[in-house]
Design a protein around this motif. Structure first.
Motif: not given
Length: 752
Positions: A265-271
């Motif tokens: 989720v954290q990685w996807a939000e950044y992307e």
């Protein structure tokens, strides 16, 4: 001639020499290119050999280090044992030396370590994993270090774990390669999981997919200028498909672990934040329709991808909408500003061609003289449809309220433009900013009514139709039925918002209508010199002391002219506003109400009656009440009577009675019964309607009876009848003394 041939031969010879030189140069270049390719291949092979040699040296260095550490540890243990037990010093010395000198080269542990070293050097990862797994099953204690490093087998354990660390570094190197294949990546990650490096493997998974995503974006961005409308959707496809694959592979490789899900989720939000930033940076200019189309497609594609991710428990739709909202509002605002700026140009430009409307459409029937005003409505709707045509269903679903407000503001601008096309000067124009000039004016009654009819059609039919088509509350229900069952889909606009929008359209049109009525009435009341035709002094002079005993009482000349003016306007409206009976009656009612309001609020009119130096007569009160009853009967007979008109008439009559009473006129003695005024007003209407035929039989010029545009003299004694009553006499044909029902003021030509 000879010289020319000689020159030609020389030139041909030079060209042939040049051709040979080019052929030789091309052959040399080809041979050199082949040589360069061979050298490149040799360099690549040499690089591979150097890499293998480097790995071999690394493995040999590890073996030498392990051997040295093992020998040193054995010597330390031998010394410790020798110091602890002096009696057994000699025995231990001989036993340790014997063990070292007579070391069994066929020890399974040594064989295992050598096998692991060979497999690691050859990069046979699967075989290494099998060997490690088999050995850990035999010796479960190999997975972790023991508490006492001096225990038996600790050296083997340390060497075993070092091989696992080498394998881990090897697998990490594979995962970090830029050109690693997906299959190889999954194998390497699975190997890291088997050696207990789950966290490292998951981070490498995100890193690898992030690198691949960035590479796709970098390859696509240089060409996105050629896809101004769809580039954002393509970027959305890249980002959200990558997130989907990461989530899918994470579950298949590591299982459904909450820690990994949070990391995804954290990685996807950044992307997603990076994706929105790219959209903002590469979007076309916000005032263009391509920018609106692009951001709309982006929202549609992004929300569609988010709905797919929701099946895996990943919800990013709210985040996407929040991040895109500032840019969406900017694009919408700039597009509607552009539309507002073009309204003036569209109204002024008659050379623009528009697609023809359907035969049954409200603006299809138009006369040639009023085509300019009807075209303005068609052009306005073309602007609206052009903007709405750029929007996608999901975009409308989430931003329907904003779009509706922008449409209402655009219609307000259109109404302001039409107000400037009407004659007269509005009081609001003094403080109106950004005042634009227009190239036409609606001078005649037909042109003004055509302008009002066009605005009414847009406000009452075309705009609600366009809004209902794409912004109706049913849109949300349709989307919800087709969406995922686990998500709640909002509606584009609620039913109250839709009703408020229709009321806003009506109020905007009322602004235009009231301006028309105010200017129309003021033009009628005031002459070119600025004098009021409806002057209270006309009630100070009369034929006698009592109107009741007059054999042929009639309303005052200005009110007869008002009747003629309304009748003439009704005739024109019947042709120009055909099929819009509601609007016709509304206009006539509002015009009459405006006249009565002016009489009620004009203090100069009442100052005449309150002036004590002027002598009042009962005739004046009777004539004033008859005029007010006459106005009320006009609306009743015309079929457009309203409560406001009746109340205003009553207020004026009450005020007049009070004013005359204060001046000594007794209403009980001066005024006949109310029925007399009503009957006299109806009779006057009938007489004025029949006055046309009488005037024709007496061969009187029509202009002498049409008291509309000329000044009305207080000394005229004969009633006036308009020349236009012939066309509209049917609408008042049934208005006579004996009727009890109010006739319809406008007849429907199509019903005949």
């Amino acid at each position: 001639m000879y010289i020319c041939l000689q020159d030609i031969r020389r030139i041909c010879t030079e060209l042939l020499d040049l051709k040979d030189a080019v052929e030789n140069l091309r052959g040399n270049m080809y041979s050199k290119h082949l040589g360069f390719l061979r050298i490149s291949e040799e360099v690549i092979e040499m690089e591979q050999e150097l890499i293998e040699l480097q790995k071999h040296v690394s493995v040999q260095r590890i073996l030498v280090q392990d051997l040295m550490s093992g020998v040193c540890r054995e010597l330390e243990m031998w010394n410790e044992c020798q110091n602890e037990d002096p009696n057994t010093k000699n025995d231990l010395q001989f036993s340790e030396i014997d063990e070292i000198l007579n070391y069994d080269m066929e020890d399974p542990k040594v064989t295992l370590l050598e096998t692991l070293d060979i497999l690691l050097v050859e990069h046979k990862i699967e075989e290494v994993l099998l060997v490690l797994d088999a050995e850990e099953k035999k010796n479960p204690g190999l997975s972790n270090f023991g508490d006492n490093p001096s225990n038996e087998g600790s050296s083997f354990k340390e060497a075993f774990l070092k091989r696992k660390e080498i394998l881990k570094d090897l697998l990490v190197g594979i995962c970090e390669q830029p050109s690693v294949r997906v299959a190889d990546l999954k194998k390497a990650l699975s190997g890291l999981v088997k050696v207990g490096q789950v966290s490292v493997a998951h981070k490498l998974l995100l890193k690898a997919y992030g690198f691949q995503l960035q590479k796709k974006i970098d390859d696509f961005l240089p060409s996105c200028s050629g896809y101004t409308e769809t580039f954002a959707a393509t970027l959305s496809q890249f980002v959200f498909s990558t997130i989907f694959l990461v989530a899918k592979d994470s579950v298949s490789l590591f299982g459904d672990i909450p820690v990994n899900t949070n990391r995804i989720v954290q990685w996807a939000e950044y992307e997603i934040e990076s994706f929105v930033r790219l959209v903002r940076e590469n979007l076309p200019p916000p005032e263009t329709d391509s920018a609106l189309r692009s951001i709309s497609i982006c929202v549609d594609a992004g929300l569609r991808h988010c709905s797919i991710l929701e099946a895996q428990g990943l919800k990013f739709s709210k985040l996407l909408l929040v991040l895109l909202r500032p840019k969406i509002e900017e694009v919408l605002d700039m597009n509607f500003r552009r539309a507002r700026r073009t309204i003036i140009d569209l109204v002024n430009n008659d050379d623009i061609e528009f697609p023809s409307l359907q035969p049954g459409s409200p603006t299809a029937m138009v006369t040639s003289s009023n085509i300019m005003f009807v075209s303005s409505g068609r052009r306005f709707m073309c602007q609206v449809e052009e903007i709405l045509g750029q929007l996608t269903p999901k975009f409308i679903l989430h931003y329907g309220g904003i779009i509706l407000n922008k449409l209402l503001q655009l219609f307000d601008k259109y109404v302001d433009t039409l107000i400037k096309a009407l004659p007269g000067t509005s009081e609001d124009d003094i403080v109106m900013e950004h005042k634009e000039s227009i190239s036409f004016k609606a001078e005649t009654d037909a042109e003004q009514l055509a302008l009002l009819g066009t605005a009414f059609t847009v406000a009452d039919e075309l705009m609600p139709m366009a809004v209902t088509k794409i912004l109706s509350p049913q849109t949300g229900k349709m989307e919800e039925s087709g969406g995922s069952s686990g998500s709640t889909t909002p509606v584009s606009i609620s039913a109250p918002e839709y009703r408020d929008g229709k009321r806003h359209l009506q109020h905007s049109f009322d602004k235009l209508r009231d301006y028309f009525c105010r200017q129309y009435v003021l033009t009628f009341i005031y002459s070119r010199e600025g004098k009021a035709r409806m002057d209270a002094r006309m009630y100070l002079e009369g034929k006698g002391d009592d109107l009741f005993w007059d054999s042929d009482p009639l309303p005052s000349l200005p009110f007869q002219a008002l009747f003629a003016r309304l009748q003439q306007l009704a005739s024109v409206a019947g042709n120009v506003l055909r099929g819009k009976e509601k609007l016709q009656k509304n206009l006539l009612s509002r015009l009459t109400e405006t006249v009565v309001m002016w009489l009620s609020a004009e203090q100069e009119f009442w100052d005449v009656f309150e002036d004590e130096t002027i002598q009042l007569q009962p005739f004046g009160l009777q004539q004033l009440i008859l005029d007010m009853r006459f106005i009320a009967e006009i609306t009743v007979c015309g079929g457009y009577s309203s409560r406001n008109i009746q109340q205003l008439v009553s207020v004026i009559i009450t005020r007049a009675i009070g004013t005359f009473s204060e001046r000594g006129i007794d209403p009980q003695n001066a005024l006949p019964e109310d029925e007399w005024f009503a009957g006299t007003a109806k009779a006057a209407i009938s007489k004025l309607l029949l006055g046309t035929s009488a005037s024709e039989s007496s061969e009187v010029e029509p202009d002498e009876h049409l008291i509309i545009h000329e000044e009305i003299s207080d000394t005229e004694k004969t009633p006036s009848s308009p020349s236009s009553t012939t066309e509209s006499s049917d609408s008042f044909a049934s208005a006579n003394m004996g009727e009890t029902e109010s006739p319809v003021f406008f007849s429907d030509p199509e019903a005949e």
